[in-house]
Structures are given as C-alpha cells and as structure tokens.
Design a protein around this motif. Sequence first.
Motif, PDB file in Angstrom:
ATOM      1  N   UNK A 271     -62.165 -93.672 -23.456  1.00 18.39           N
ATOM      2  CA  UNK A 271     -62.005 -92.481 -22.636  1.00 18.39           C
ATOM      3  C   UNK A 271     -62.036 -92.967 -21.194  1.00 18.39           C
ATOM      4  N   UNK A 272     -61.191 -92.425 -20.346  1.00 13.03           N
ATOM      5  CA  UNK A 272     -61.133 -92.864 -18.951  1.00 13.03           C
ATOM      6  C   UNK A 272     -60.834 -91.683 -18.041  1.00 13.03           C
ATOM      7  N   UNK A 273     -61.470 -91.686 -16.885  1.00 14.89           N
ATOM      8  CA  UNK A 273     -61.213 -90.684 -15.855  1.00 14.89           C
ATOM      9  C   UNK A 273     -60.158 -91.220 -14.885  1.00 14.89           C
ATOM     10  N   UNK A 274     -59.420 -90.297 -14.271  1.00 15.99           N
ATOM     11  CA  UNK A 274     -58.406 -90.681 -13.292  1.00 15.99           C
ATOM     12  C   UNK A 274     -58.539 -89.795 -12.061  1.00 15.99           C
ATOM     13  N   UNK A 275     -58.399 -90.418 -10.878  1.00 15.24           N
ATOM     14  CA  UNK A 275     -58.270 -89.615  -9.672  1.00 15.24           C
ATOM     15  C   UNK A 275     -56.928 -88.903  -9.755  1.00 15.24           C
ATOM     16  N   UNK A 276     -56.873 -87.684  -9.278  1.00 14.66           N
ATOM     17  CA  UNK A 276     -55.632 -86.917  -9.382  1.00 14.66           C
ATOM     18  C   UNK A 276     -55.135 -86.515  -7.996  1.00 14.66           C
ATOM     19  N   UNK A 277     -53.816 -86.509  -7.854  1.00 15.15           N
ATOM     20  CA  UNK A 277     -53.177 -86.148  -6.591  1.00 15.15           C
ATOM     21  C   UNK A 277     -51.969 -85.262  -6.876  1.00 15.15           C
ATOM     22  N   UNK A 278     -51.415 -84.692  -5.804  1.00 20.52           N
ATOM     23  CA  UNK A 278     -50.196 -83.909  -5.975  1.00 20.52           C
ATOM     24  C   UNK A 278     -48.982 -84.800  -5.699  1.00 20.52           C
TER      25      UNK A 278
END
Length: 282
Positions: A271-278
């Motif tokens: 399981x991994x988290x990701x920074x999110x952008x537009x």
Amino acid sequence: MKHRFLTLFALLACSAAYAQLPPIITAWKINTTGATGYNNIAANVQSVQYSTNNVYVSCTDVPDYSIGPWGMNPNVASNQNFVYKFTRNPQKNNGTLTAIGLGHTGALLNGVSIFNCDDGMTYNNDGVWHRNAYVFEGQSLDACGGHPQQDGEYHNHYNPSCVYDIYDSTHHSPLLGFMFDGYPVYGIYAYSDTDGTGPIRIMQSSYQLRNITDRTTLPDGSTASATGPAISSTYPLGSFLQDYVYVAGSGDLDEHNGRWCVTPEYPNGTYAYFFSVDATLT
C-alpha cells in the motif's frame, strides 16, 4: 593475506545483509558529513535504529536544502530532536479508522514532518468548515512548500518540490518518506497499472470539487450545522476541505490518497500514499 580476505569477506557479508533490509530501514537520508541546514542546525536524519518490529529515526526536522523565508509567519524553524517510531510490519486497519488529527502524520526521508491539508482553523471557529492550508497559509509557505509552526516544527502540507523533480514525468516518483502506519509515501508519478506496468503518469486523486453554489451542506449531502461563507473571489471553491467530495473510482487513489500497487522499492507490491496535484501541478 588471509586476514585481509576475511575482513573483506565480512564487509561484503555485512553489505549484503544490509541490502536485504527493507526501505523503511535503509532509505533514510542520514547525515554522515556534519551537513547543516537552517540556522546552522544539523540537517536531515541523525541516526536510524531498528528492532524486529520497529524502526526509530532520530532527526532534527531541518533539511539540508535552503528553507524560508515565511512571509507573514513569525515562527522560525528549530531543532526538534525528534525520535520517530515506525512499524516494520504495517497492516491494513479493517476496523474503526483512526482519526489522525493535526500535527505530523509521517516524515520525509530527510526527517521533515508531513502534515495533512488542514490548517487547524475553521470558518468563524464553527468547527465545520475546515480551512485548506494551501489556500489560507500559502503566503507563508516557502519555495519548498513548507513552514514552521509555533513550536518551530518545520513541515510540508503538500507536494515537497525541493525533495524531487516534480517535472520528471518519465520515471516513477522516488520514495519520499513514510507515514506513521508504516506505509511509504511517493511523489505524484507512478505506473498506470497497479501491477507495475503501463506508462508513467500523474496519480489522480478521487477527491473532486463539489458542484455547489453555497456552503449549506456537507459532502455527504447532510445539512451543515453552520453555514459557510458564500463562494466568491474571497472564498473560492476549494478554500475549505468540505468543498471537496470523495468520488470512489473517479481517480487512481482511494479516500486516503493511496492505493495497493507495485513500486520500484516494493516489487512485490505494497500500500502506498501519493502526493496529489491538479493539471497545473498545483
């Protein structure tokens, strides 16, 4: 000659053993040169220790790159002398989820704290309309997207642009840190497919701006106990966390901005988290 051979063999054996350790032990940016950062504070991670079940990361919370200034923010970064504890055996929580609250929720590999997107305040102190830190504190964030809070804890609320090349769309984003549940945090780029195949692309959040003309209801459709400010140039849509709604399947990421997938550091999946952008990388 025999002594030299044995010594070399021992060193190689130790290197091989270290290489078999997981990234949560080996990936940290340990300061081995005496490098200093802001205000001549020892930079990055000072030491990493581990047991069978946990990893203990000692850090100052100050990186080796330039940070500041922080416009309209009277606080300054200081040595936090943190020892962060991470589990080596992360497990999905299938029960009641834990509300993380404010403050650090994880750390970048250089020891800098990761905060969530909440700036800790609500509109008119109503406890309902939580302010988006990027919107309300943007003027106090430095070029790396960070700033210190009142106790001097430097932290990032969003994509840490000084840690990796946010414009490199040809490679999977590097491992950037870990959350306190033990799962890794990555930048914005990943394999299209969760099995580690497909072209590299930006991971899309499944949080969408709501189609609302006023702030009288919450994302689940219920009536808000307090009305938020009118949507305007002063408070545009996106100013508050409740301006967003999670739409399952509309993006790549789940309600925690993560997914189960293969990454370069975890070829068997994690399981991994990701920074999110537009679309503008904001």
